[in-house]
Design a protein around this motif. Structure first.
Motif, PDB file in Angstrom:
ATOM      1  N   LEU B  26      20.790  28.090 -53.527  1.00  0.00           N
ATOM      2  CA  LEU B  26      19.964  27.296 -54.434  1.00  0.00           C
ATOM      3  C   LEU B  26      20.204  25.815 -54.180  1.00  0.00           C
ATOM      4  N   ASP B  27      19.153  25.029 -54.385  1.00  0.00           N
ATOM      5  CA  ASP B  27      19.304  23.576 -54.377  1.00  0.00           C
ATOM      6  C   ASP B  27      19.751  23.174 -55.770  1.00  0.00           C
ATOM      7  N   ALA B  28      21.044  23.324 -56.006  1.00  0.00           N
ATOM      8  CA  ALA B  28      21.575  23.110 -57.356  1.00  0.00           C
ATOM      9  C   ALA B  28      23.059  22.801 -57.258  1.00  0.00           C
ATOM     10  N   PRO B  29      23.590  22.113 -58.257  1.00  0.00           N
ATOM     11  CA  PRO B  29      25.026  21.830 -58.253  1.00  0.00           C
ATOM     12  C   PRO B  29      25.839  23.114 -58.333  1.00  0.00           C
ATOM     13  N   ASP B  30      26.992  23.113 -57.670  1.00  0.00           N
ATOM     14  CA  ASP B  30      27.891  24.255 -57.754  1.00  0.00           C
ATOM     15  C   ASP B  30      28.400  24.402 -59.171  1.00  0.00           C
ATOM     16  N   GLY B  31      28.604  25.643 -59.573  1.00  0.00           N
ATOM     17  CA  GLY B  31      29.113  25.910 -60.917  1.00  0.00           C
ATOM     18  C   GLY B  31      30.292  26.838 -60.860  1.00  0.00           C
ATOM     19  N   ALA B  32      30.886  27.063 -62.023  1.00  0.00           N
ATOM     20  CA  ALA B  32      32.074  27.898 -62.090  1.00  0.00           C
ATOM     21  C   ALA B  32      31.723  29.363 -61.864  1.00  0.00           C
ATOM     22  N   GLU B  33      32.680  30.102 -61.315  1.00  0.00           N
ATOM     23  CA  GLU B  33      32.531  31.552 -61.201  1.00  0.00           C
ATOM     24  C   GLU B  33      32.694  32.174 -62.593  1.00  0.00           C
ATOM     25  N   GLY B  34      32.458  33.463 -62.673  1.00  0.00           N
ATOM     26  CA  GLY B  34      32.655  34.145 -63.952  1.00  0.00           C
ATOM     27  C   GLY B  34      31.340  34.508 -64.597  1.00  0.00           C
ATOM     28  N   LEU B  35      31.290  34.452 -65.896  1.00  0.00           N
ATOM     29  CA  LEU B  35      30.093  34.853 -66.626  1.00  0.00           C
ATOM     30  C   LEU B  35      28.898  34.015 -66.197  1.00  0.00           C
ATOM     31  N   CYS B  36      27.742  34.631 -66.092  1.00  0.00           N
ATOM     32  CA  CYS B  36      26.552  33.867 -65.710  1.00  0.00           C
ATOM     33  C   CYS B  36      25.367  34.343 -66.556  1.00  0.00           C
ATOM     34  N   ASP B  37      24.344  33.499 -66.596  1.00  0.00           N
ATOM     35  CA  ASP B  37      23.125  33.827 -67.341  1.00  0.00           C
ATOM     36  C   ASP B  37      22.162  34.638 -66.484  1.00  0.00           C
ATOM     37  N   ILE B  38      22.115  34.313 -65.197  1.00  0.00           N
ATOM     38  CA  ILE B  38      21.175  34.992 -64.288  1.00  0.00           C
ATOM     39  C   ILE B  38      21.890  35.273 -62.964  1.00  0.00           C
ATOM     40  N   GLU B  39      21.653  36.449 -62.423  1.00  0.00           N
ATOM     41  CA  GLU B  39      22.208  36.817 -61.126  1.00  0.00           C
ATOM     42  C   GLU B  39      21.054  37.024 -60.157  1.00  0.00           C
ATOM     43  N   VAL B  40      21.125  36.381 -58.991  1.00  0.00           N
ATOM     44  CA  VAL B  40      20.069  36.488 -57.977  1.00  0.00           C
ATOM     45  C   VAL B  40      20.648  37.171 -56.749  1.00  0.00           C
ATOM     46  N   THR B  41      19.989  38.217 -56.289  1.00  0.00           N
ATOM     47  CA  THR B  41      20.489  38.947 -55.117  1.00  0.00           C
ATOM     48  C   THR B  41      19.351  39.210 -54.134  1.00  0.00           C
ATOM     49  N   TRP B  42      19.734  39.393 -52.879  1.00  0.00           N
ATOM     50  CA  TRP B  42      18.745  39.818 -51.890  1.00  0.00           C
ATOM     51  C   TRP B  42      18.497  41.313 -52.034  1.00  0.00           C
ATOM     52  N   GLY B  43      17.259  41.713 -52.021  1.00  0.00           N
ATOM     53  CA  GLY B  43      16.911  43.125 -51.967  1.00  0.00           C
ATOM     54  C   GLY B  43      16.589  43.516 -50.532  1.00  0.00           C
ATOM     55  N   GLU B  44      16.119  44.738 -50.356  1.00  0.00           N
ATOM     56  CA  GLU B  44      15.792  45.199 -49.005  1.00  0.00           C
ATOM     57  C   GLU B  44      14.434  44.634 -48.558  1.00  0.00           C
ATOM     58  N   ARG B  45      14.293  44.497 -47.259  1.00  0.00           N
ATOM     59  CA  ARG B  45      12.972  44.127 -46.736  1.00  0.00           C
ATOM     60  C   ARG B  45      12.029  45.316 -46.909  1.00  0.00           C
ATOM     61  N   ARG B  46      10.775  45.031 -47.238  1.00  0.00           N
ATOM     62  CA  ARG B  46       9.799  46.100 -47.416  1.00  0.00           C
ATOM     63  C   ARG B  46       8.404  45.487 -47.357  1.00  0.00           C
ATOM     64  N   PRO B  47       7.407  46.292 -47.035  1.00  0.00           N
ATOM     65  CA  PRO B  47       6.042  45.742 -47.023  1.00  0.00           C
ATOM     66  C   PRO B  47       5.664  45.229 -48.411  1.00  0.00           C
ATOM     67  N   ILE B  48       5.053  44.055 -48.450  1.00  0.00           N
ATOM     68  CA  ILE B  48       4.605  43.464 -49.718  1.00  0.00           C
ATOM     69  C   ILE B  48       3.078  43.530 -49.748  1.00  0.00           C
ATOM     70  N   PRO B  49       2.504  44.323 -50.639  1.00  0.00           N
ATOM     71  CA  PRO B  49       1.041  44.515 -50.646  1.00  0.00           C
ATOM     72  C   PRO B  49       0.281  43.231 -50.984  1.00  0.00           C
ATOM     73  N   ASP B  50      -0.967  43.207 -50.569  1.00  0.00           N
ATOM     74  CA  ASP B  50      -1.855  42.085 -50.910  1.00  0.00           C
ATOM     75  C   ASP B  50      -2.622  42.429 -52.188  1.00  0.00           C
ATOM     76  N   GLU B  51      -1.917  42.821 -53.209  1.00  0.00           N
ATOM     77  CA  GLU B  51      -2.526  43.147 -54.510  1.00  0.00           C
ATOM     78  C   GLU B  51      -1.450  43.031 -55.572  1.00  0.00           C
ATOM     79  N   THR B  52      -1.889  42.927 -56.811  1.00  0.00           N
ATOM     80  CA  THR B  52      -0.911  42.808 -57.887  1.00  0.00           C
ATOM     81  C   THR B  52      -0.175  44.132 -58.070  1.00  0.00           C
ATOM     82  N   ALA B  53       1.059  44.045 -58.535  1.00  0.00           N
ATOM     83  CA  ALA B  53       1.830  45.254 -58.820  1.00  0.00           C
ATOM     84  C   ALA B  53       1.248  45.946 -60.056  1.00  0.00           C
ATOM     85  N   PRO B  54       1.511  47.262 -60.241  1.00  0.00           N
ATOM     86  CA  PRO B  54       1.024  47.942 -61.452  1.00  0.00           C
ATOM     87  C   PRO B  54       1.657  47.343 -62.702  1.00  0.00           C
ATOM     88  N   GLY B  55       0.888  47.259 -63.771  1.00  0.00           N
ATOM     89  CA  GLY B  55       1.405  46.736 -65.025  1.00  0.00           C
ATOM     90  C   GLY B  55       0.449  45.741 -65.650  1.00  0.00           C
TER      91      GLY B  55
END
Lengths: 85, 315
Positions: B26-55
């Motif tokens: 992230l383009d953001a200041p470093d912060g402390a380890e430990g409890l966090c509000d949001i966790e961001v992770t890489w998922g697997e590569r997969r085809p991304i459709p040219d349409e909205t997801a169901p919902g």
């Protein structure tokens, strides 16, 4: 005023309204803001015209024309519903 | 297949008033380890459709890189940039998983995560403006406007003149009886090529090229926390003008200027629109709002930032 379709706020005696379904903003000057507040309370066109005469000192016919134009414009923007009297 | 896969190293950041742990840099200041509000992770590569997801479709818009849609379902939210990547967001708004198309450059995920976090902020009930902000002599000034309106360039000009960066591009704002408030965000200002002469005002180690062909500079930065906003300025950049003009906006004009600059657009869901409108109306009453006509470059007048800051402070 269609409260479920329109959000509005007063800032420095002027009104800005947001038509939620179109993300369209409408703004009024101070005198029209007074009319808007009265519309939001359910006032009639006659009551609006009377308020213009009292508050701004314009003649009754001019006030009626101004109110009719204001109500017509808001109705065309879909932000008010005009009830038959 | 892309020749480089993302590094899955998790780091802590503090940005927009949130503690975030992220595998995606992230383009953001470093912060402390430990409890966090949001966790961001890489998922697997997969085809991304040219349409909205169901919902339920919450927002939709056309971006330079393709269509973008936000959908809510029982599991949470899916922000999809059609054909390229998608961000799975859990219903508690505490986890974001980034999936890239098989042939997408992983830097695309890094480029779009800032906007995705802005979207998560909105889903969490926060108001987010398309704005940059700097701190100068104890005053925090925000520069609002849509893409290409000059807010990042003005922020960089101010930083080159000694101001400290609060954020670029994404500005979380709040308002209460005591005033208007914003939060520290990014550590870099991303400039278009036509403003690239400004990079010469920053040290070599404080500038880099970005994946979207911009130049990023890294000025000295202000505190990462919550700041009282002293003024909000909408730049009006005029080529050929020779004079700086600053005009205070009042009433409906002040609110409309703020309303022109949401960071997330394309909403079909009306709740964020209604909520943001209330915050912006309060801000318009609590914080002085200005429109500043700026003689625009390049070349930029050497004293432009100082003249702007002085003009705003004197109001």
């Amino acid at each position: 005023v269609k409260a479920d379709r329109v959000a509005w706020h007063q800032v420095d005696n002027e009104i800005v309204a947001l038509a939620l379904d179109r993300s369209e903003y409408l703004a009024t000057n101070e005198s029209a803001a007074e009319l808007w507040r009265m519309l939001a309370e359910g006032s009639t066109e006659g009551e609006l015209a009377a308020a213009l005469v009292t508050r701004w000192g314009i003649d009754a016919q001019q006030a009626q024309r101004d109110v009719s134009a204001f109500v017509k414009a808001l109705s065309e923007h879909g932000v008010i519903e005009v009830a038959e009297s | 297949m892309p020749d480089r896969e993302p590094v899955r190293e998790r780091r802590g950041y503090v940005v927009h008033g949130l503690r975030i742990r992220s595998e995606v840099p992230l383009d953001a200041p470093d912060g402390a380890e430990g409890l966090c509000d949001i966790e961001v992770t890489w998922g697997e590569r997969r085809p991304i459709p040219d349409e909205t997801a169901p919902g339920v479709l919450l927002s939709y818009l056309e971006l330079p890189v393709g269509s973008s849609s936000l959908v809510r379902d029982d599991q949470g939210f899916t922000l999809r940039v059609h054909n390229l990547c998608e961000f799975e967001i859990d219903s508690a708004l505490r986890a974001v998983r980034v999936h890239l198309a098989p042939d997408a450059d992983h830097e695309l995920g890094q480029l779009l995560i800032g906007g995705t976090l802005a979207l998560v902020l909105v889903l969490r009930g926060n108001c987010v403006l398309h704005a940059s902000a700097v701190e100068s002599e104890g005053h925090v000034l925000a520069f609002v406007g849509g893409s290409g309106m000059g807010k990042s360039t003005v922020a960089a000009l101010c930083c080159a003149a000694g101001a400290r960066l609060v954020t670029d591009d994404v500005l979380r704002v709040e308002s209460d009886h005591a005033g208007g408030w914003c939060f520290g965000g990014s550590t870099e200002v991303r400039l278009r090529q036509n403003s690239a002469e400004l990079v010469n005002d920053f040290h070599d180690s404080a500038r880099r090229s970005t994946v979207d062909a911009r130049v990023a500079v890294r000025p000295a930065r202000g505190e990462v926390g919550r700041h009282r906003i002293s003024a909000i300025v909408a730049p009006l950049c005029v080529h050929g003008a020779d004079e700086l003009k600053v005009m205070r906006l009042h009433g409906a004009n002040a609110l409309l200027e703020l309303a022109r600059a949401p960071r997330t657009i394309g909403w079909i869901d009306e709740e964020p629109l209604r909520r943001d409108f209330g915050v912006l109306a309060s801000l318009a009453e609590q914080v002085p709002i200005f429109r500043a006509q700026l003689p625009w470059g390049p070349p930029f007048q050497p004293d432009l930032a100082d003249a702007l800051l002085d003009a705003i402070r004197s109001e």
